[in-house]
Design an enzyme around this catalytic site. Structure first.
Site, mmCIF file in Angstrom:
data_model
loop_
_atom_site.group_PDB
_atom_site.id
_atom_site.type_symbol
_atom_site.label_atom_id
_atom_site.label_comp_id
_atom_site.label_asym_id
_atom_site.label_seq_id
_atom_site.Cartn_x
_atom_site.Cartn_y
_atom_site.Cartn_z
ATOM 1 N N ASP A 1 0.827 -1.225 0.000
ATOM 2 C CA ASP A 1 0.000 0.000 0.000
ATOM 3 C C ASP A 1 0.853 1.264 0.000
ATOM 4 O O ASP A 1 0.633 2.171 -0.802
ATOM 5 C CB ASP A 1 -1.068 -0.002 1.115
ATOM 6 C CG ASP A 1 -0.544 -0.090 2.530
ATOM 7 O OD1 ASP A 1 0.650 -0.389 2.723
ATOM 8 O OD2 ASP A 1 -1.339 0.157 3.466
ATOM 9 N N GLY B 1 -3.479 -5.306 18.341
ATOM 10 C CA GLY B 1 -2.065 -5.284 17.943
ATOM 11 C C GLY B 1 -1.618 -6.585 17.305
ATOM 12 O O GLY B 1 -0.443 -6.949 17.376
ATOM 13 N N ALA B 2 -2.535 -7.302 16.652
ATOM 14 C CA ALA B 2 -2.222 -8.637 16.139
ATOM 15 C C ALA B 2 -2.199 -8.686 14.616
ATOM 16 O O ALA B 2 -2.251 -9.745 14.018
ATOM 17 C CB ALA B 2 -3.248 -9.638 16.670
ATOM 18 N N GLY B 3 -2.151 -7.518 13.971
ATOM 19 C CA GLY B 3 -2.102 -7.492 12.507
ATOM 20 C C GLY B 3 -3.481 -7.546 11.880
ATOM 21 O O GLY B 3 -3.615 -7.780 10.680
ATOM 22 N N LEU B 4 -4.540 -7.329 12.685
ATOM 23 C CA LEU B 4 -5.907 -7.348 12.147
ATOM 24 C C LEU B 4 -6.502 -5.945 12.149
ATOM 25 O O LEU B 4 -7.705 -5.756 12.076
ATOM 26 C CB LEU B 4 -6.784 -8.320 12.941
ATOM 27 C CG LEU B 4 -6.254 -9.750 12.991
ATOM 28 C CD1 LEU B 4 -7.154 -10.635 13.838
ATOM 29 C CD2 LEU B 4 -6.117 -10.339 11.583
ATOM 30 N N SER B 5 -5.621 -4.977 12.278
ATOM 31 C CA SER B 5 -5.982 -3.569 12.171
ATOM 32 C C SER B 5 -6.989 -3.085 13.207
ATOM 33 O O SER B 5 -7.969 -2.422 12.891
ATOM 34 C CB SER B 5 -6.473 -3.236 10.766
ATOM 35 O OG SER B 5 -6.139 -1.899 10.518
ATOM 36 N N SER C 1 -6.361 -0.779 15.053
ATOM 37 C CA SER C 1 -6.249 0.690 15.071
ATOM 38 C C SER C 1 -7.166 1.326 14.021
ATOM 39 O O SER C 1 -7.880 2.280 14.328
ATOM 40 C CB SER C 1 -4.801 1.129 14.888
ATOM 41 O OG SER C 1 -4.262 0.571 13.726
ATOM 42 N N ASP D 1 -5.684 -0.023 5.397
ATOM 43 C CA ASP D 1 -6.498 -0.451 6.535
ATOM 44 C C ASP D 1 -7.815 0.331 6.661
ATOM 45 O O ASP D 1 -8.880 -0.280 6.730
ATOM 46 C CB ASP D 1 -5.681 -0.395 7.827
ATOM 47 C CG ASP D 1 -4.473 -1.320 7.762
ATOM 48 O OD1 ASP D 1 -4.429 -2.160 6.841
ATOM 49 O OD2 ASP D 1 -3.580 -1.208 8.604
HETATM 50 C C1 GLA Z 1 0.350 -2.564 8.385
HETATM 51 C C2 GLA Z 1 -0.001 -1.177 7.851
HETATM 52 C C3 GLA Z 1 -0.686 -1.292 6.489
HETATM 53 C C4 GLA Z 1 0.128 -2.164 5.535
HETATM 54 C C5 GLA Z 1 0.483 -3.493 6.193
HETATM 55 C C6 GLA Z 1 1.423 -4.350 5.357
HETATM 56 O O1 GLA Z 1 -0.799 -3.271 8.706
HETATM 57 O O2 GLA Z 1 -0.857 -0.506 8.747
HETATM 58 O O3 GLA Z 1 -0.890 0.010 5.969
HETATM 59 O O4 GLA Z 1 1.280 -1.472 5.133
HETATM 60 O O5 GLA Z 1 1.116 -3.291 7.443
HETATM 61 O O6 GLA Z 1 0.810 -4.795 4.174
#
Ligand code: GLA
Length: 398
Positions: free
Chosen positions: A48, A133-137, A139, A183
């Site tokens: 992105d 904080g687990a990569g599922l956004s 935030s 995200d």
């Molecule tokens: C995080 C960032 C996103 C994207 C991903 C990687 O989640 O918030 O904007 O860059 O990493 O694909």
């Protein structure tokens, strides 16, 4: 599980959340209840902020918001997941972030206030069922949800692009993370039964069908949370910036790193040096994989789609170097389970979750297998969730 049952489950959870609101803020008119989803990205890893295509989808787990308007200008932001709360008058909000969880919603409120003609105060209770904080956004989920709820509170239309703008301002300008656009777009614009195809260089998007009732999405949480993740993430952003500076001299028509073809990256390997070569190789090859994945998905070739997902993990591990042994163990174990179509780490990496695509027929025994393999090496069983795709933020009516 049918869509009707899913809705009821969410309704029940938000009703419980509204009870917690009453315990926290006292009796009075029932609070307004909102839901804002999390997201998982299937393809287009770390593209992105390099202007490439991404394929995220919203999940049926996310942030709960219960909000009761106030007659005065007082604002309180509390959470069922955090002990501390924020409280101040709208007229005397702070001028810098506090380094606490409420920076995220507060940044969004500040952005909306700068454009609002009239604004009243509110008591707000956040919560939810998304791992934080687990990569599922989590935030973007809270930021877009806050924008949606406060626009509703202040009588403004539920405009997804305005919510995205406020969420991005909150994260980038107030909290200070140099995140890409994926995200908040995924959270604000997703549709059930679809992945979002988003071209990040110009924010054009469309919805591609993906039925998550037959093709299951499992998420395995490695349990690793790295404090340093923000620094590592910003370092990757900077490395890609440097690679593009070198490569654009040979590709003057390229506006973003994602427009530099893989052949050109290879041709300038020496000039890039080993580190930037690895980063640029990941980016250019990921663009190719993501286009192939799109074609496979549209043609219903799910095995080919899954193969691209797995190839992305190898590239993230070896080229972009954002995996950790725990995630590699999960992905290896998942890929060895009969029927699994593909598996990779999701989000920024450095810990967090892996996503696994599998047909419904392969589900039985899958979780036990992955948890057992992981436990043999790391002595604990990682949580596994099965998700459905979902829509963007919404208000649940009483
Ligand atoms: C995080 C960032 C996103 C994207 C991903 C990687 O989640 O918030 O904007 O860059 O990493 O694909």
């Amino acid at each position: 599980m049918s869509a009707a049952l899913d809705t009821r489950a969410l309704d029940e959870r938000l009703a419980q959340h509204a009870q917690l609101f009453v315990q926290r803020f006292g009796p009075g008119p029932a609070p307004r209840r909102f839901f804002s989803p999390g997201r998982v990205n299937l393809m287009g890893a770390h593209l992105d902020y390099n202007g490439g295509p991404v394929m995220p989808m919203a999940l049926d787990r996310g942030t709960f918001v219960a909000l009761r308007p106030r007659a005065d200008e007082s604002l309180t932001l509390a959470s069922t997941l955090e002990p501390d709360a924020f409280s101040a008058a709208l007229t005397s909000l702070p001028s810098r972030p506090a380094g606490r969880w409420f920076d995220y919603p507060l940044g969004v409120v500040l952005q909306l206030l700068s454009q609002a003609r009239e604004a009243s105060g509110a008591d707000v209770l956040f919560g939810g069922n998304l791992p934080i904080g687990a990569g599922l956004s989590s935030s973007a989920s809270i930021c877009v949800g806050t924008a949606f709820a406060f626009r509703a509170l202040w009588g403004r239309a539920p405009d997804p692009l305005a919510c995205i703008e406020a969420a991005l301002w909150g994260e980038r300008k107030w909290v200070g993370v140099q995140c890409g656009i994926m995200d908040p777009y995924a959270v604000a614009l997703s549709k059930p039964g679809h992945v979002l195809w988003l071209e990040c260089k110009d924010a054009c998007y469309e919805h591609l069908p993906l039925d998550t009732r037959e093709l299951l999405i499992a998420i395995v949480d490695s349990g690793i949370r790295r404090e340093l993740a923000k620094g590592d993430f910003n370092r990757r952003v900077a490395e890609c910036g440097r690679a593009f500076e070198l490569l654009r001299r040979h590709a003057p028509e390229a506006r973003v790193l994602c427009e530099v073809p893989l052949g050109l990256v290879e041709a300038h390997a020496e000039e890039l040096g080993p580190l930037l070569l690895k980063r640029a190789r990941h980016v250019s090859s990921e663009v190719e994989r993501t286009h192939r994945a799109r074609a496979a998905l549209l043609a219903g070739r799910h095995a080919d789609f899954g193969a691209e997902v797995s190839a992305t993990h190898a590239s993230l591990r070896d080229g972009y170097e954002v995996s950790v042994p725990e995630l590699d163990c999960i992905v290896d174990a998942a890929q060895r389970w009969p029927g699994v179509l593909g598996a990779r780490l999701t989000g920024a990496g450095f810990g967090g979750c892996a996503v696994v695509l599998l047909p419904r027929a392969a589900r039985e025994g899958f979780a036990e297998h992955v948890q057992g393999e992981f436990a043999r090496r790391f002595g604990r069983r990682p949580p596994i969730f099965f998700f459905q795709s979902d829509a963007g933020p919404r208000e649940l009516r009483a």
